[in-house]
Design a protein around this motif. Sequence first.
Motif, PDB file in Angstrom:
ATOM      1  N   ARG A 160      -4.140   2.982 -11.462  1.00 30.83           N
ATOM      2  CA  ARG A 160      -5.240   3.951 -11.475  1.00 30.83           C
ATOM      3  C   ARG A 160      -5.244   4.751 -12.772  1.00 30.83           C
ATOM      4  NH1 ARG A 160      -6.163   6.976  -5.828  1.00 30.83           N
ATOM      5  NH2 ARG A 160      -8.095   7.435  -6.938  1.00 30.83           N
TER       6      ARG A 160
ATOM      7  N   GLU B 207       0.801  -1.217   0.000  1.00 30.49           N
ATOM      8  CA  GLU B 207       0.000   0.000   0.000  1.00 30.49           C
ATOM      9  C   GLU B 207       0.838   1.274   0.000  1.00 30.49           C
ATOM     10  OE1 GLU B 207      -2.422   0.448   3.426  1.00 30.49           O
ATOM     11  OE2 GLU B 207      -0.755   0.474   4.833  1.00 30.49           O
ATOM     12  N   THR B 208       2.118   1.150   0.346  1.00 26.52           N
ATOM     13  CA  THR B 208       3.002   2.314   0.337  1.00 26.52           C
ATOM     14  C   THR B 208       3.639   2.564  -1.033  1.00 26.52           C
ATOM     15  OG1 THR B 208       4.790   0.867   1.105  1.00 26.52           O
ATOM     16  CG2 THR B 208       3.574   2.094   2.780  1.00 26.52           C
ATOM     17  N   ASP B 209       3.417   1.644  -1.979  1.00 25.49           N
ATOM     18  CA  ASP B 209       4.043   1.767  -3.299  1.00 25.49           C
ATOM     19  C   ASP B 209       3.163   2.642  -4.204  1.00 25.49           C
ATOM     20  OD1 ASP B 209       5.387   1.458  -5.703  1.00 25.49           O
ATOM     21  OD2 ASP B 209       5.847  -0.653  -5.339  1.00 25.49           O
ATOM     22  N   SER B 210       3.236   3.940  -3.984  1.00 20.38           N
ATOM     23  CA  SER B 210       2.356   4.866  -4.688  1.00 20.38           C
ATOM     24  C   SER B 210       2.595   4.866  -6.199  1.00 20.38           C
ATOM     25  CB  SER B 210       2.537   6.288  -4.139  1.00 20.38           C
ATOM     26  OG  SER B 210       3.887   6.698  -4.226  1.00 20.38           O
ATOM     27  N   LYS B 211       3.819   4.590  -6.628  1.00 18.75           N
ATOM     28  CA  LYS B 211       4.128   4.603  -8.053  1.00 18.75           C
ATOM     29  C   LYS B 211       3.358   3.512  -8.800  1.00 18.75           C
ATOM     30  CE  LYS B 211       8.116   5.151 -11.117  1.00 18.75           C
ATOM     31  NZ  LYS B 211       9.597   5.206 -11.169  1.00 18.75           N
ATOM     32  N   LYS B 212       3.331   2.301  -8.245  1.00 20.89           N
ATOM     33  CA  LYS B 212       2.627   1.200  -8.898  1.00 20.89           C
ATOM     34  C   LYS B 212       1.111   1.368  -8.796  1.00 20.89           C
ATOM     35  CE  LYS B 212       6.428  -2.075  -8.302  1.00 20.89           C
ATOM     36  NZ  LYS B 212       6.902  -3.319  -7.650  1.00 20.89           N
ATOM     37  N   ILE B 213       0.662   1.880  -7.657  1.00 24.25           N
ATOM     38  CA  ILE B 213      -0.764   2.138  -7.504  1.00 24.25           C
ATOM     39  C   ILE B 213      -1.216   3.176  -8.528  1.00 24.25           C
ATOM     40  CG2 ILE B 213      -2.520   3.124  -5.958  1.00 24.25           C
ATOM     41  CD1 ILE B 213      -0.941   1.862  -3.628  1.00 24.25           C
ATOM     42  N   PHE B 214      -0.412   4.211  -8.704  1.00 22.70           N
ATOM     43  CA  PHE B 214      -0.755   5.246  -9.687  1.00 22.70           C
ATOM     44  C   PHE B 214      -0.821   4.666 -11.092  1.00 22.70           C
ATOM     45  CE2 PHE B 214       0.527   8.404 -12.840  1.00 22.70           C
ATOM     46  CZ  PHE B 214      -0.445   9.371 -12.638  1.00 22.70           C
TER      47      PHE B 214
ATOM     48  N   ALA C 292      -1.864  -3.333  -1.368  1.00 21.81           N
ATOM     49  CA  ALA C 292      -2.758  -2.253  -1.787  1.00 21.81           C
ATOM     50  C   ALA C 292      -4.202  -2.725  -1.879  1.00 21.81           C
ATOM     51  CB  ALA C 292      -2.296  -1.683  -3.129  1.00 21.81           C
TER      52      ALA C 292
ATOM     53  N   PRO D 255      -8.569   2.692  -0.736  1.00 18.17           N
ATOM     54  CA  PRO D 255      -7.568   2.399   0.299  1.00 18.17           C
ATOM     55  C   PRO D 255      -8.110   1.428   1.339  1.00 18.17           C
ATOM     56  CG  PRO D 255      -7.647   4.741  -0.179  1.00 18.17           C
ATOM     57  CD  PRO D 255      -8.819   4.127  -0.885  1.00 18.17           C
TER      58      PRO D 255
END
Length: 345
Positions: A125, A115-122, A317, A133
């Motif tokens: 999305r 869940e802290t991997d904002s780059k992959k989540i982005f 995530a 979340p």
Amino acid sequence: MEFLDFTNAEAVAEYEAFVEEMGGSFMQSVRWCGVKQDWLHEAVIVRDGGGRICGSMLVLVKKFPLPLKAFLYSPRGPVWDYEDAAVLQELLLGVWQLSRKYHAYSFKLDPLIEETDSKKIFALRAAGFSFQPWQPDEKTIQSRNNYILELQNRSEEELLRSFKGKCRYNIGLAKRKGVTCTVCGRERLGDFQRLMEETGKRDGFRVRSQAYFEGMMDALGEKCRLYLCEYEGQPLSGAICVQYGGRTCYVYGASTAAHREVMPNYLMQWEMIRWAVEAGCAVYDFQGVPCWYDPQHPNYGVYRFKTGFNGRLAIYAGEFRMVFAKHYKSAFDRAMKLVGYQKLA
């Protein structure tokens, strides 16, 4: 973009080699289709300019009789370099084709990204997936809260020294008391099933059938092991463990309430960790730790037990969804509750 021909042994071998090399989950393996026999299955493949696979996604298809719709699900998928948005778009082109082929209502995936991997989540999305979340009471198909032990460049001796003192003591105690931990064949699944049924009744969860575990061992072959711990001829604990893509996963576990004083579960975990080290795996995955955030919860002991091995909590995530037919959403959500998440997992 292309679809895997499951009847072509060479193509399947190429697909498997890519998923394993990329550290993909065993749920993205073609072998997993043999476990989920009540689902249809497809696999989308993307190749680079040299003809090599650079992205893949196993997609399971759950068909519903009414209203003649289907649900697409990629467990722990996709497998690709998250830096390459073009590959993801090609994979999703394949998913859109599958949605038309099967009249799919929606598509869901739950990749192994924290869940802290904002780059992959982005990246997901930006490709059009909706994402919510984590919430403590949320139900997901796969566990969002896992406990993992990093193994890379660590010997058995180093790992054992890193465990908490009580954990090391309990491993040694089990050995001194004469507990044995053995890798068994499917002929011992009856013993494991009895342990599972006792555990399910004690802890309040539904238990898979013995036929399911037989199918799992048959489909995954050498990638899957059944461990049984015994004391004075009595099975005390058991586990089904899967090794794939550089990760060894403790998928199912069970135990009896008898003779807990000889600590069989500690020895069993240690033997599975040793298998992971011998195979050169980077991670040993203890899998789910439900309610790790609530010391008062009845299942908190699962988390407390696993922390003795001094790993770390990994909060993934979660689920990303793409809806193709919004007007079916409420009906589908009701169907999901009736079917139950365990049957989908």
